[in-house]
Write a protein that holds these residues in place. Structure first.
Motif, PDB file in Angstrom:
ATOM      1  N   ILE A  10      57.363  33.857  25.067  1.00 27.64           N
ATOM      2  CA  ILE A  10      57.272  33.335  23.463  1.00 27.64           C
ATOM      3  C   ILE A  10      58.681  32.538  23.663  1.00 27.64           C
ATOM      4  CG2 ILE A  10      57.439  33.639  21.084  1.00 27.64           C
ATOM      5  CD1 ILE A  10      56.079  36.310  21.828  1.00 27.64           C
ATOM      6  N   VAL A  11      58.610  31.280  23.169  1.00 25.50           N
ATOM      7  CA  VAL A  11      59.862  30.490  23.510  1.00 25.50           C
ATOM      8  C   VAL A  11      60.157  30.147  21.793  1.00 25.50           C
ATOM      9  CG1 VAL A  11      61.124  28.689  24.330  1.00 25.50           C
ATOM     10  CG2 VAL A  11      59.594  29.559  25.704  1.00 25.50           C
ATOM     11  N   TRP A  12      60.936  30.396  21.025  1.00 23.94           N
ATOM     12  CA  TRP A  12      61.237  30.132  19.706  1.00 23.94           C
ATOM     13  C   TRP A  12      62.603  29.484  19.416  1.00 23.94           C
ATOM     14  CZ3 TRP A  12      65.329  32.150  17.156  1.00 23.94           C
ATOM     15  CH2 TRP A  12      66.179  33.080  17.618  1.00 23.94           C
TER      16      TRP A  12
ATOM     17  N   VAL B 234      55.630  41.222  27.383  1.00 25.69           N
ATOM     18  CA  VAL B 234      56.197  40.126  26.708  1.00 25.69           C
ATOM     19  C   VAL B 234      57.565  39.858  26.912  1.00 25.69           C
ATOM     20  CG1 VAL B 234      56.707  39.006  24.139  1.00 25.69           C
ATOM     21  CG2 VAL B 234      54.442  40.451  24.756  1.00 25.69           C
ATOM     22  N   HIS B 235      57.704  38.426  27.337  1.00 28.31           N
ATOM     23  CA  HIS B 235      59.243  37.915  27.553  1.00 28.31           C
ATOM     24  C   HIS B 235      59.671  36.934  26.189  1.00 28.31           C
ATOM     25  CE1 HIS B 235      58.981  39.366  31.404  1.00 28.31           C
ATOM     26  NE2 HIS B 235      57.846  39.004  31.528  1.00 28.31           N
ATOM     27  N   LEU B 236      60.837  37.022  25.900  1.00 30.10           N
ATOM     28  CA  LEU B 236      61.173  36.376  24.678  1.00 30.10           C
ATOM     29  C   LEU B 236      62.354  35.089  24.868  1.00 30.10           C
ATOM     30  CD1 LEU B 236      60.247  39.065  22.848  1.00 30.10           C
ATOM     31  CD2 LEU B 236      60.304  37.240  21.127  1.00 30.10           C
ATOM     32  N   ASP B 237      62.369  33.901  24.583  1.00 33.41           N
ATOM     33  CA  ASP B 237      63.515  33.108  24.875  1.00 33.41           C
ATOM     34  C   ASP B 237      63.714  32.316  23.658  1.00 33.41           C
ATOM     35  OD1 ASP B 237      65.275  31.325  26.198  1.00 33.41           O
ATOM     36  OD2 ASP B 237      64.876  32.290  27.989  1.00 33.41           O
TER      37      ASP B 237
ATOM     38  N   LEU C  40      50.270  33.590  29.778  1.00 34.92           N
ATOM     39  CA  LEU C  40      50.499  32.889  28.584  1.00 34.92           C
ATOM     40  C   LEU C  40      51.736  32.380  27.974  1.00 34.92           C
ATOM     41  CD1 LEU C  40      48.634  32.090  25.766  1.00 34.92           C
ATOM     42  CD2 LEU C  40      49.584  34.491  24.932  1.00 34.92           C
ATOM     43  N   VAL C  41      51.723  31.239  27.388  1.00 37.16           N
ATOM     44  CA  VAL C  41      53.043  30.615  26.844  1.00 37.16           C
ATOM     45  C   VAL C  41      52.811  30.227  25.381  1.00 37.16           C
ATOM     46  CG1 VAL C  41      54.743  28.941  26.754  1.00 37.16           C
ATOM     47  CG2 VAL C  41      53.871  29.708  29.014  1.00 37.16           C
ATOM     48  N   VAL C  42      53.642  30.892  24.527  1.00 35.77           N
ATOM     49  CA  VAL C  42      53.619  30.636  23.109  1.00 35.77           C
ATOM     50  C   VAL C  42      54.747  29.821  22.472  1.00 35.77           C
ATOM     51  CG1 VAL C  42      53.145  31.695  20.638  1.00 35.77           C
ATOM     52  CG2 VAL C  42      52.177  32.759  22.609  1.00 35.77           C
ATOM     53  N   PRO C  43      54.864  28.730  22.293  1.00 37.79           N
ATOM     54  CA  PRO C  43      55.863  27.934  21.573  1.00 37.79           C
ATOM     55  C   PRO C  43      55.928  28.185  20.312  1.00 37.79           C
ATOM     56  CG  PRO C  43      54.221  26.340  22.099  1.00 37.79           C
ATOM     57  CD  PRO C  43      53.419  27.640  22.450  1.00 37.79           C
ATOM     58  N   ILE C  44      57.277  28.373  19.667  1.00 37.67           N
ATOM     59  CA  ILE C  44      57.429  28.752  18.489  1.00 37.67           C
ATOM     60  C   ILE C  44      58.725  27.804  18.009  1.00 37.67           C
ATOM     61  CG2 ILE C  44      57.504  30.125  16.442  1.00 37.67           C
ATOM     62  CD1 ILE C  44      56.279  32.106  17.890  1.00 37.67           C
ATOM     63  N   PHE C  45      58.726  26.645  17.862  1.00 39.51           N
ATOM     64  CA  PHE C  45      59.743  25.591  18.224  1.00 39.51           C
ATOM     65  C   PHE C  45      59.513  24.129  17.318  1.00 39.51           C
ATOM     66  CE2 PHE C  45      63.288  26.637  21.215  1.00 39.51           C
ATOM     67  CZ  PHE C  45      64.220  25.794  20.843  1.00 39.51           C
TER      68      PHE C  45
ATOM     69  N   GLN D 278      61.619  35.588  13.245  1.00 40.70           N
ATOM     70  CA  GLN D 278      60.823  36.408  12.605  1.00 40.70           C
ATOM     71  C   GLN D 278      59.170  36.398  13.200  1.00 40.70           C
ATOM     72  OE1 GLN D 278      62.932  34.386  11.354  1.00 40.70           O
ATOM     73  NE2 GLN D 278      63.355  35.106   9.100  1.00 40.70           N
ATOM     74  N   CYS D 279      58.753  35.026  13.211  1.00 40.36           N
ATOM     75  CA  CYS D 279      57.643  34.928  13.765  1.00 40.36           C
ATOM     76  C   CYS D 279      57.270  35.303  15.086  1.00 40.36           C
ATOM     77  CB  CYS D 279      56.852  33.261  13.405  1.00 40.36           C
ATOM     78  SG  CYS D 279      56.771  32.891  11.763  1.00 40.36           S
ATOM     79  N   ALA D 280      58.107  35.038  15.895  1.00 39.55           N
ATOM     80  CA  ALA D 280      58.295  35.554  17.371  1.00 39.55           C
ATOM     81  C   ALA D 280      58.176  36.878  17.787  1.00 39.55           C
ATOM     82  CB  ALA D 280      59.666  34.823  18.046  1.00 39.55           C
ATOM     83  N   ALA D 281      58.852  37.563  16.604  1.00 40.76           N
ATOM     84  CA  ALA D 281      58.817  39.025  16.593  1.00 40.76           C
ATOM     85  C   ALA D 281      57.292  39.703  16.422  1.00 40.76           C
ATOM     86  CB  ALA D 281      59.903  39.874  15.811  1.00 40.76           C
ATOM     87  N   ILE D 282      56.830  39.101  15.444  1.00 41.74           N
ATOM     88  CA  ILE D 282      55.690  39.391  14.998  1.00 41.74           C
ATOM     89  C   ILE D 282      54.563  39.105  16.146  1.00 41.74           C
ATOM     90  CG2 ILE D 282      53.554  39.070  13.611  1.00 41.74           C
ATOM     91  CD1 ILE D 282      55.736  38.537  11.383  1.00 41.74           C
ATOM     92  N   VAL D 283      54.457  38.017  16.652  1.00 37.02           N
ATOM     93  CA  VAL D 283      53.652  37.497  17.561  1.00 37.02           C
ATOM     94  C   VAL D 283      53.866  38.350  18.939  1.00 37.02           C
ATOM     95  CG1 VAL D 283      53.037  35.739  19.386  1.00 37.02           C
ATOM     96  CG2 VAL D 283      53.602  35.174  16.956  1.00 37.02           C
ATOM     97  N   ALA D 284      55.115  38.948  19.370  1.00 37.66           N
ATOM     98  CA  ALA D 284      55.366  39.591  20.356  1.00 37.66           C
ATOM     99  C   ALA D 284      54.560  41.122  20.283  1.00 37.66           C
ATOM    100  CB  ALA D 284      56.868  39.682  20.548  1.00 37.66           C
TER     101      ALA D 284
END
Length: 214
Positions: A6-8, A34-37, A53-58, A18-24
């Motif tokens: 997850i890249v936020w 799960v990795h967050l950056d 999987l890659v989840v962009p939140i940007f 906040q959304c990245a934490a929920i998605v994680a």
């Protein structure tokens, strides 16, 4: 174990952290590591192609050429891409390679936060199974969309806030392919509180799992 990145970051109004934490949490519940950056440099990592999987939140912001090229290459080779609202659908406005991969780009939300209806067009699809049409209170996204998308849900604009688009049927949820990779998008989810809406949360959770490479 499948791994997700997850890249936020970007515009703070969409509450990316906040959304990245929920998605994680959602992905961990589905068995992902799960990795967050919080930097777009994560998209340039050679390890990207090993992710399921890659989840962009940007929302908005800028992505460098080597970053978007590496991301697009990873997806073409089988890494899944999934996201929601502006975090994926209004990220990196000047990067047409990114938009080509996602299958759409936000251009307007007439009336801002309003009540609107989401119509399920593919109730037979596993992502939408058991979910009927529902009312939603948020930004109603008007988007430029790829005609090759497999549309799972739509919304119809009333014309109240922009009379010239009255009756326009706009995709809300879609699936697509980008090379070997699966791509999923939902325009629902303006801020973290919208994850409390069962339909929004379920659609995104199922869509992310569908997109992820086995």
């Amino acid at each position: 174990m499948r791994e997700a990145l997850i890249v936020w970051g970007g515009w703070p109004g969409h509450e990316p952290e906040q959304c990245a934490a929920i998605v994680a949490g959602m992905l961990r519940d589905e068995g992902f590591q799960v990795h967050l950056d919080n930097s777009t440099r994560a998209f340039a990592s050679p390890q990207l192609s090993t992710m399921s999987l890659v989840v962009p939140i940007f929302t908005m912001s800028k992505i460098e050429k080597d970053e978007v090229s590496n991301l697009s290459k990873a997806v073409r080779e089988g890494t899944g891409l999934a996201g929601f609202h502006g975090g994926m659908g209004d990220a990196f406005r000047d990067a047409v390679e990114y938009q080509f991969m996602c299958g759409g780009q936000w251009v307007a939300h007439p009336g801002n936060i309003i009540d609107y209806r989401v119509t399920v067009t593919r109730p037979d699809d596993p992502v939408m199974q058991g979910i009927g049409d529902f009312d939603y209170h948020s930004e109603q996204y008007y988007m430029h969309v790829d005609p090759s998308n497999e549309v799972l849900a739509t919304t119809t604009f009333s014309g109240e806030h922009a009379p010239w688009i009255k009756g326009v049927v706009m995709p809300v949820v879609w699936k697509r392919r980008h090379g070997q990779g699966r791509v999923f998008y939902s325009s629902l989810g303006h801020v973290a509180k919208e994850f409390d809406v069962p339909q929004m949360r379920t659609i995104l959770r199922r869509g992310m799992v569908w997109a992820a490479r086995e």
